[in-house]
Design an enzyme around this catalytic site. Structure first.
Site, PDB file in Angstrom:
ATOM      1  N   ASP A   1       0.863  -1.182   0.000  1.00  0.00           N
ATOM      2  CA  ASP A   1       0.000   0.000   0.000  1.00  0.00           C
ATOM      3  C   ASP A   1       0.903   1.238   0.000  1.00  0.00           C
ATOM      4  O   ASP A   1       2.111   1.137   0.250  1.00  0.00           O
ATOM      5  CB  ASP A   1      -0.888  -0.067   1.253  1.00  0.00           C
ATOM      6  CG  ASP A   1      -1.723   1.175   1.456  1.00  0.00           C
ATOM      7  OD1 ASP A   1      -2.251   1.711   0.461  1.00  0.00           O
ATOM      8  OD2 ASP A   1      -1.865   1.598   2.624  1.00  0.00           O
TER       9      ASP A   1
ATOM     10  N   ASP B   1      -2.072  -0.151   5.990  1.00  0.00           N
ATOM     11  CA  ASP B   1      -2.322   0.527   7.274  1.00  0.00           C
ATOM     12  C   ASP B   1      -3.796   0.740   7.597  1.00  0.00           C
ATOM     13  O   ASP B   1      -4.139   1.112   8.711  1.00  0.00           O
ATOM     14  CB  ASP B   1      -1.669   1.915   7.262  1.00  0.00           C
ATOM     15  CG  ASP B   1      -2.370   2.849   6.279  1.00  0.00           C
ATOM     16  OD1 ASP B   1      -2.452   2.500   5.091  1.00  0.00           O
ATOM     17  OD2 ASP B   1      -2.868   3.911   6.717  1.00  0.00           O
TER      18      ASP B   1
ATOM     19  N   ASP C   1      -0.191   5.224   0.912  1.00  0.00           N
ATOM     20  CA  ASP C   1      -0.405   6.213   1.976  1.00  0.00           C
ATOM     21  C   ASP C   1      -0.506   5.552   3.352  1.00  0.00           C
ATOM     22  O   ASP C   1      -1.253   4.590   3.525  1.00  0.00           O
ATOM     23  CB  ASP C   1      -1.697   6.993   1.713  1.00  0.00           C
ATOM     24  CG  ASP C   1      -1.582   7.903   0.515  1.00  0.00           C
ATOM     25  OD1 ASP C   1      -1.059   9.014   0.671  1.00  0.00           O
ATOM     26  OD2 ASP C   1      -1.994   7.490  -0.590  1.00  0.00           O
TER      27      ASP C   1
HETATM   28 MG   LIG Z   1      -2.951   3.239   3.192  1.00  0.00          MG
END
Ligand SMILES: [Mg+2]
Length: 248
Positions: free
Chosen positions: A26, A200, A28
């Protein structure tokens, strides 16, 4: 023996295995720290080169999988030439784009989101295949933003609500990060390798679960409960782990 029954207690991941692992990352909040606005992120100067070198070590089995548009990913990670999946799986580089048709009503939907955000004093983020309303500047507005997004998804059937960190997003229905991982894993560079996914956010949980179910593992970045077996506390720790993978 130290007992820690906190649901958040998870070990750090084992070292990357360049021979056997396929790495999906991923962007961000994972490779780069979240910033007050999506444009304000800081990409470390050496990150594209680290990804490029690591991809070479993995024989090409490294891909970025993000909710960002492909164009933004390419701009932020200039210098990394590997596969990228943007917009939660709706657009891709390095593989056949999975988007079968343009979702109906895209620009009308985006206009309504921009109007709503401007009337609410919130940030609207334009995306190539949808949009997001960010309530980081005024978290009290979360319920109204969510209700607005749900109502919009009811009217625009080609779109689905995607909750994100301090934001609600509308994205094309029928795409997901776990679907993107499954599609990438059919490519020769990725097949017959153990999938490792790092993410995240709540949007990453199905992909983390997918990696675990395929005999690989997930790495949750930052706080919060997760189906992933492993955790790294911050994007900087993930970048350290990736750099260590270059030397193993
Ligand atoms: Mg992310």
């Amino acid at each position: 023996m130290i007992l820690d029954d906190s649901p958040q207690a998870k070990p750090e991941p084992p070292a990357l295995n360049p021979i056997g692992d396929a790495l999906f990352l991923d962007f961000d909040g994972c490779l780069v720290e979240i910033a007050p606005t999506p444009d304000a992120i800081k990409v470390p100067d050496d990150l594209p080169r680290v990804l490029q070198d690591l991809a070479a070590r993995l024989n090409g089995a490294l891909a970025i999988v993000s909710g960002r548009s492909l164009h933004e990913l390419e701009t932020f990670l200039k210098g990394f030439d590997g596969p990228m999946v943007g917009s939660h799986g709706a657009e891709a580089r390095g593989m056949t784009a999975p988007m079968a048709h343009q979702p109906a009503g895209l620009s009308e939907l985006q206009n309504e989101m921009a109007d709503f955000a401007s009337q609410s004093g919130l940030l609207y983020e334009h995306k190539s295949h949808g949009g997001a309303v960010h309530f980081r500047s005024d978290p009290a507005q979360q319920p109204q933003v969510e209700a607005f997004a749900q109502a919009l998804a009811q009217r625009f059937g080609d779109f689905a609500v995607q909750p994100a960190k301090m934001a609600v997003e509308l994205r094309p229905a029928g795409f997901s990060k776990d679907g993107a991982l499954a599609a990438l894993s059919n490519l020769p560079e990725f097949s017959a390798r153990r999938p490792v996914y790092a993410g995240d956010d709540t949007t990453d949980e199905p992909a983390l679960a997918w990696a675990e179910a395929q005999g690989g593992f997930g790495v949750k970045i930052g706080k919060g409960d997760s189906v992933a077996r492993f955790r790294l506390d911050a994007p900087s720790r993930l970048r350290d782990w990736l750099a260590a993978g270059l030397e193993s």
